[in-house]
Design a protein around this motif. Structure first.
Motif, PDB file in Angstrom:
ATOM      1  N   MET A 384      51.646  32.569  43.488  1.00  0.00           N
ATOM      2  CA  MET A 384      50.404  33.554  43.203  1.00  0.00           C
ATOM      3  C   MET A 384      50.792  34.602  42.750  1.00  0.00           C
ATOM      4  O   MET A 384      51.629  35.673  43.883  1.00  0.00           O
ATOM      5  CB  MET A 384      50.159  33.339  44.746  1.00  0.00           C
ATOM      6  CG  MET A 384      50.305  31.913  45.851  1.00  0.00           C
ATOM      7  SD  MET A 384      48.578  31.377  45.656  1.00  0.00           S
ATOM      8  CE  MET A 384      48.439  29.965  45.945  1.00  0.00           C
ATOM      9  N   ASN A 386      49.305  38.043  42.104  1.00  0.00           N
ATOM     10  CA  ASN A 386      48.358  38.426  42.989  1.00  0.00           C
ATOM     11  C   ASN A 386      47.843  40.335  43.010  1.00  0.00           C
ATOM     12  O   ASN A 386      48.661  41.110  42.046  1.00  0.00           O
ATOM     13  CB  ASN A 386      48.458  38.711  44.135  1.00  0.00           C
ATOM     14  CG  ASN A 386      49.065  37.035  45.283  1.00  0.00           C
ATOM     15  OD1 ASN A 386      49.485  37.051  45.809  1.00  0.00           O
ATOM     16  ND2 ASN A 386      47.349  36.613  44.547  1.00  0.00           N
ATOM     17  N   MET A 392      47.277  31.989  39.497  1.00  0.00           N
ATOM     18  CA  MET A 392      48.455  31.502  39.449  1.00  0.00           C
ATOM     19  C   MET A 392      49.091  30.484  38.576  1.00  0.00           C
ATOM     20  O   MET A 392      48.774  29.513  37.501  1.00  0.00           O
ATOM     21  CB  MET A 392      48.018  29.725  40.892  1.00  0.00           C
ATOM     22  CG  MET A 392      47.134  30.530  41.615  1.00  0.00           C
ATOM     23  SD  MET A 392      46.393  28.788  42.588  1.00  0.00           S
ATOM     24  CE  MET A 392      48.076  28.430  43.000  1.00  0.00           C
ATOM     25  N   PRO A 423      43.932  34.365  44.958  1.00  0.00           N
ATOM     26  CA  PRO A 423      44.946  33.234  45.961  1.00  0.00           C
ATOM     27  C   PRO A 423      45.660  33.399  46.809  1.00  0.00           C
ATOM     28  O   PRO A 423      46.691  34.104  46.838  1.00  0.00           O
ATOM     29  CB  PRO A 423      45.033  32.470  43.832  1.00  0.00           C
ATOM     30  CG  PRO A 423      45.473  33.926  43.751  1.00  0.00           C
ATOM     31  CD  PRO A 423      44.586  34.766  43.806  1.00  0.00           C
TER      32      PRO A 423
END
Length: 537
Positions: A384, A386, A392, A423
């Motif tokens: 992931m 972020n 991803m 995610p």
């Protein structure tokens, strides 16, 4: 190292408020205080309960701030057994993550074992709860500081859970975050992102055997910039050191197997953990601690289903160190960030002690949870990205040498912009055709779940407004159901949303009491284990 990016006014605010107040300071509002932006619309689904038979499985969930772990019989929908660590003298047991070994008899109802990491100490203060737990002396230097690793057995003959061992006490490695079983079921790894330490352990069986450490490592960050706000963005060097135990211990004690003396809060770089998506708060100086500028965020170690390599996740550094468990040598560093080299070499710089270095010119954004698809042959690996780049990364990992593994694709949704939605946790269908991803939105908004086609990497289904704080998922081993837990550990709604793996139809909601942060279905075999807490977190 001084943090020159936090203004004096902000530091005074945090000093006046204390740790609990820091949890309500700007940037941590999604943990304790109500955000200023509008809440999402109320979920339209009705609570219909589960009318289908979910199968002959036992479902384990830790209750986070509730200090306990419970097992639910999915066939009868009754609680099978529970254990509360308060009863064993732990004055602040934050029951955090867990993983279950395959049942030795093949039937978990006759008995099974699991390992359960716990936190404690200042972690209990970060959610803005008006508690006197610190003033009352419950956060003492050992029993209240958490970082225990409890090994628990369910004994089918008595129908009870029993505490077999506190592995932190046995080995001296107190680690409070992800706990992940080896693919052969003969050991496990546990990590702690406050200490940047991961331990690899053998599997002890029954109430009388004791667990031993196979290897342990600490990761430290040497930044290029002296400013905390640039500590990771401007790059630096990861230093991975293999830890050696002491035989002669403090107080004249002696340990023939060695002891690591990392009990409780010993070794903490941060006073409390980075909550989900809190990496930027470290950059902003909003999470206090002894050594935030050396933080790598090493809080998980999950395993390639082929049972040789382990991916050690360094959240702040945007990637994973791939460790070879045959010789305990790191092979490479996989970086998920789009603008960075995908596969970075590791250089050994010392043999006594063993130290390796990984040079990163920059880190564009942090990573979080990750996973291998156990059904794909060869498997794929995902991480992931972020906060600055919500997507991803997909890695091709078919080569026998991890130094040849490369990024080949990304999963992204147009709505994943800014810091949220992000995610979060990942799981895979039993046939490997689908990837399930929880999508985190800060409270009071409810989180989502998306389903990704593992051939095209397109999102083919989105479940909106599932519940506040969707965390990990469990899949039933017959290929029928997905159980998505939503946490409630912040004194909010809690439960589990169930949908079909095959048809992606909604099945309903089931209650889950006490707040929780993880879930697993007890595996009956090693093959089922790979879909449990083994290859993904």
């Amino acid at each position: 190292m001084k943090n020159r990016n936090v203004d004096r006014r902000g530091l005074l605010k945090m000093a006046a408020a204390g740790v609990a107040g820091a949890g309500m300071f700007k940037g941590l509002e999604y943990l304790g205080a109500t955000p200023t932006w509008g809440a999402s619309t109320t979920a339209t689904r009705k609570f219909t309960g589960i009318c289908e038979d979910l199968g002959d499985y036992i479902y384990l969930t830790p209750t986070k701030l509730g200090g306990a772990t419970q097992a639910v019989d999915l066939k009868s929908m009754k609680q099978l057994a529970w254990i509360a660590y308060w009863n064993y003298g732990d004055t602040c047991p934050i029951s955090h993550h867990l993983a279950a070994f395959p049942a030795d008899t093949g039937d978990p109802r006759k008995g099974f074992e699991f390992v359960n990491s716990t936190q404690g100490g200042d972690n209990v203060l970060m959610y803005g709860i008006p508690t006197q737990i610190k003033e009352l002396g419950l956060l003492d230097k050992l029993n209240g500081q958490g970082n225990q690793i409890y090994r628990v057995g369910y004994e089918g003959n008595t129908g009870q859970m029993e505490l077999y061992e506190n592995i932190a006490e046995t080995t001296g490695l107190g680690l409070g975050v992800h706990t992940v079983i080896f693919p052969d079921g003969e050991g496990f790894a546990s990590a702690d992102g406050q200490k940047d330490i991961v331990g690899f352990f053998n599997r002890a069986r029954g109430p009388h055997e004791k667990t031993k450490v196979l290897a342990a490592f600490r990761a430290d960050w040497k930044p290029n910039s002296e400013f905390l706000g640039e500590t990771w963005l401007k790059g630096g060097t990861i230093r991975l050191e293999r830890l050696t135990p002491s035989v002669e211990l403090s107080g004249g004690r002696h340990s023939p197997d060695g002891y690591y003396e990392y009990r409780g809060s010993t070794g903490n770089k941060l006073n409390y953990e980075m909550a989900p998506m809190a990496e930027l708060l470290v950059e902003r100086g909003q999470i206090p601690g002894a050594s935030p500028h050396t933080l790598t965020g090493l809080d998980f170690a999950l395993h390639d289903p082929r049972n040789q390599f382990t991916a050690m996740g360094l959240r702040m550094c945007g990637g994973c160190i791939i460790m070879d468990r045959k010789n305990w040598e790191p092979r490479c560093f996989l970086q998920a960030n789009k603008g960075c080299e995908a596969n970075v070499p590791v250089k050994k710089v010392s043999s006594t002690p063993e130290i390796w270095e990984i040079v990163l010119p920059k880190v564009e954004n942090p990573i979080h949870e990750s996973g291998f698809n156990p059904s794909r042959n060869p498997p794929i690996f995902t991480m992931m990205n972020n906060l600055r780049s919500n997507n991803m990364a997909i890695f091709d990992v078919k080569d026998a040498d991890p130094r040849n593994w490369q990024r080949v694709n990304y999963v992204h949704d147009p709505s994943w912009v800014g810091e949220y939605p992000s995610p979060f946790h990942v799981a895979f269908s039993i046939d490997g055709s689908k990837m399930f991803v929880s999508i985190l939105r800060p409270k009071p908004a409810r989180s989502d779940v998306v389903v990704v086609d593992t051939k095209t990497w397109d999102i083919i289904r989105t479940f909106r407004n599932v519940g506040i704080d969707c965390q990990t998922m469990a899949v039933t081993y017959d290929g029928k159901y997905v159980i998505q837990i939503f946490s409630g550990f912040q004194r909010l709604e809690a439960g589990a949303f169930v949908f079909r793996q095959d048809t992606l139809e909604e099945v309903g909601y089931m209650p889950n009491f006490g707040g929780h942060h993880d879930c697993v279905i007890v595996p009956r075999t090693v093959e089922e284990l790979k879909f449990s807490r083994c290859c993904a977190v």
